[in-house]
Design a protein around this motif. Structure first.
Motif, PDB file in Angstrom:
ATOM      1  N   GLY A  82     -17.770 -13.479  -6.956  1.00  0.00           N
ATOM      2  CA  GLY A  82     -16.458 -13.790  -6.344  1.00  0.00           C
ATOM      3  C   GLY A  82     -15.760 -12.414  -5.636  1.00  0.00           C
ATOM      4  N   VAL A  83     -15.324 -12.480  -4.364  1.00  0.00           N
ATOM      5  CA  VAL A  83     -14.881 -11.209  -3.916  1.00  0.00           C
ATOM      6  C   VAL A  83     -13.501 -11.556  -3.418  1.00  0.00           C
ATOM      7  N   VAL A  84     -12.626 -10.740  -3.711  1.00  0.00           N
ATOM      8  CA  VAL A  84     -11.216 -10.575  -3.005  1.00  0.00           C
ATOM      9  C   VAL A  84     -10.930  -9.139  -2.463  1.00  0.00           C
ATOM     10  N   PHE A  85     -10.889  -9.006  -1.022  1.00  0.00           N
ATOM     11  CA  PHE A  85     -10.850  -8.115  -0.510  1.00  0.00           C
ATOM     12  C   PHE A  85      -9.332  -8.028   0.261  1.00  0.00           C
ATOM     13  N   LEU A 162     -13.244  -6.910  -6.815  1.00  0.00           N
ATOM     14  CA  LEU A 162     -11.691  -6.801  -5.975  1.00  0.00           C
ATOM     15  C   LEU A 162     -11.451  -5.547  -5.216  1.00  0.00           C
ATOM     16  N   ASP A 163     -11.276  -5.570  -3.944  1.00  0.00           N
ATOM     17  CA  ASP A 163     -10.799  -4.414  -3.348  1.00  0.00           C
ATOM     18  C   ASP A 163      -9.451  -4.161  -2.876  1.00  0.00           C
ATOM     19  N   GLU A 164      -8.688  -3.405  -3.504  1.00  0.00           N
ATOM     20  CA  GLU A 164      -7.306  -2.981  -3.267  1.00  0.00           C
ATOM     21  C   GLU A 164      -6.596  -4.181  -3.091  1.00  0.00           C
ATOM     22  N   PRO A 165      -6.752  -5.299  -3.758  1.00  0.00           N
ATOM     23  CA  PRO A 165      -6.077  -6.617  -3.805  1.00  0.00           C
ATOM     24  C   PRO A 165      -4.532  -6.737  -3.819  1.00  0.00           C
ATOM     25  N   MET A 166      -3.980  -5.668  -4.258  1.00  0.00           N
ATOM     26  CA  MET A 166      -2.386  -5.480  -4.426  1.00  0.00           C
ATOM     27  C   MET A 166      -1.722  -4.452  -3.543  1.00  0.00           C
ATOM     28  N   SER A 167      -2.697  -3.812  -2.709  1.00  0.00           N
ATOM     29  CA  SER A 167      -1.932  -2.745  -1.861  1.00  0.00           C
ATOM     30  C   SER A 167      -0.993  -3.231  -1.133  1.00  0.00           C
ATOM     31  N   ALA A 168      -0.911  -4.430  -0.526  1.00  0.00           N
ATOM     32  CA  ALA A 168       0.092  -4.854   0.406  1.00  0.00           C
ATOM     33  C   ALA A 168       1.504  -5.195  -0.118  1.00  0.00           C
ATOM     34  N   LEU A 169       1.405  -5.232  -1.660  1.00  0.00           N
ATOM     35  CA  LEU A 169       2.539  -5.740  -2.319  1.00  0.00           C
ATOM     36  C   LEU A 169       3.588  -4.626  -2.853  1.00  0.00           C
ATOM     37  N   ASP A 170       4.885  -4.944  -2.986  1.00  0.00           N
ATOM     38  CA  ASP A 170       5.910  -4.032  -3.452  1.00  0.00           C
ATOM     39  C   ASP A 170       5.582  -3.767  -4.873  1.00  0.00           C
TER      40      ASP A 170
END
Ligand code: ADP
Ligand code: ADP
Length: 230
Positions: A82-85, A162-170
């Motif tokens: 399973g991937v989350v990019f 998981l590749d930087e799954p949270m980088s767009a979040l505050d």
């Protein structure tokens, strides 16, 4: 239930003479059920490592194996990953439930469950019960990433990438999603490889981590064993 092993993995993009060497001789074992993080600055080879594990890139040298079996011997439909990019957006024209159920068209839901039951189970798991009929554009960034996580987990993969799954979040959202991700990962005991450039995040979330630099593993260990640059 998967142990992941990289042995002598090198990756070069482009020609042998003029190309870019992205990875050099990576040796790494990620144990069954472990939350393992690759951390390091932009360009050090984290994404390439993850894409190689996923089978999206073929290593120039070396092997990747799942439970001792080289992935080149496993047909693509037999690789339960399973991937989350960061860049893997949701399908905008599908509802949340359709997004989560997407992978179940190609792979049966776990025995004894229907697709609908599995989707609602997953929405519960990521705290999005009752949101199945919404469209992705009605969700916050954090909610969307939880949908992406649910979508990745729906077919019960053996391995989660998981590749930087949270980088767009505050920062506040990252903190809450991190706790949630950690809870889900340990509940499912799924072997996980997580990529981030954020050392604080890596130290907070991982069972073990590897610090990467220039395509090599500089340090590998548990968070308390990792030397932190001042
Ligand atoms: P990170 O994820 O740590 O930012 P990457 O794995 O994306 O690092 O990149 C490692 C190196 O490989 C970088 O020098 C990058 O420019 C290069 N690279 C990555 N993908 C490609 C590609 N598709 N073609 C050519 N070079 C690439
Ligand atoms: P990350 O830092 O998360 O690896 P990037 O923004 O560097 O992401 O890369 C995004 C995409 O561009 C990836 O698919 C990567 O393989 C590709 N890429 C990265 N560097 C290069 C490069 N030098 N040449 C071609 N493609 C690249």
């Amino acid at each position: 239930m998967t142990e992941l092993r990289l042995e002598g993995v090198s990756k070069r993009y482009g020609s042998a003479e003029g190309g870019t060497s992205a990875l050099t001789g990576i040796d790494l074992t990620v144990r069954d059920g472990e939350f393992f993080t690759l951390v390091g600055p932009s360009g050090c080879g984290k994404t390439t490592t993850l894409r190689t594990i996923a089978g999206f890139e073929v290593p120039t040298e070396g092997t990747v194996s799942f439970d001792g079996e080289p992935i080149t011997d496993i047909p693509p439909e037999g690789r339960d990953v399973g991937v989350v990019f960061q860049s893997y957006a949701l399908f905008p024209h599908m509802s949340v439930a359709e997004n989560v159920g997407y992978g179940l068209q190609f792979r049966d839901p776990p025995t004894g469950t229907t697709v609908d039951e599995r989707v609602s189970e997953l929405l519960d798991l990521v705290d999005l019960s009752g949101m199945g009929e919404r469209s992705p554009d009605q969700l916050s960034g954090g909610q969307r990433q939880r949908v992406a996580l649910a979508r990745a987990l729906a077919p019960e993969p053996d391995l989660l990438l998981l590749d930087e799954p949270m980088s767009a979040l505050d920062a506040r959202l990252r903190e809450s999603l991190r706790l949630q991700l950690k809870r889900i990962q340990s509940e499912l005991a799924i072997t996980t490889v997580y990529v981030t450039h954020d050392q604080e995040e890596a130290l907070a979330i991982s069972d073990r981590l590897a610090v990467m630099r220039d395509g090599e593993l500089e340090q590998v260990g548990r968070p308390q064993e990792i030397y932190r640059e001042p």
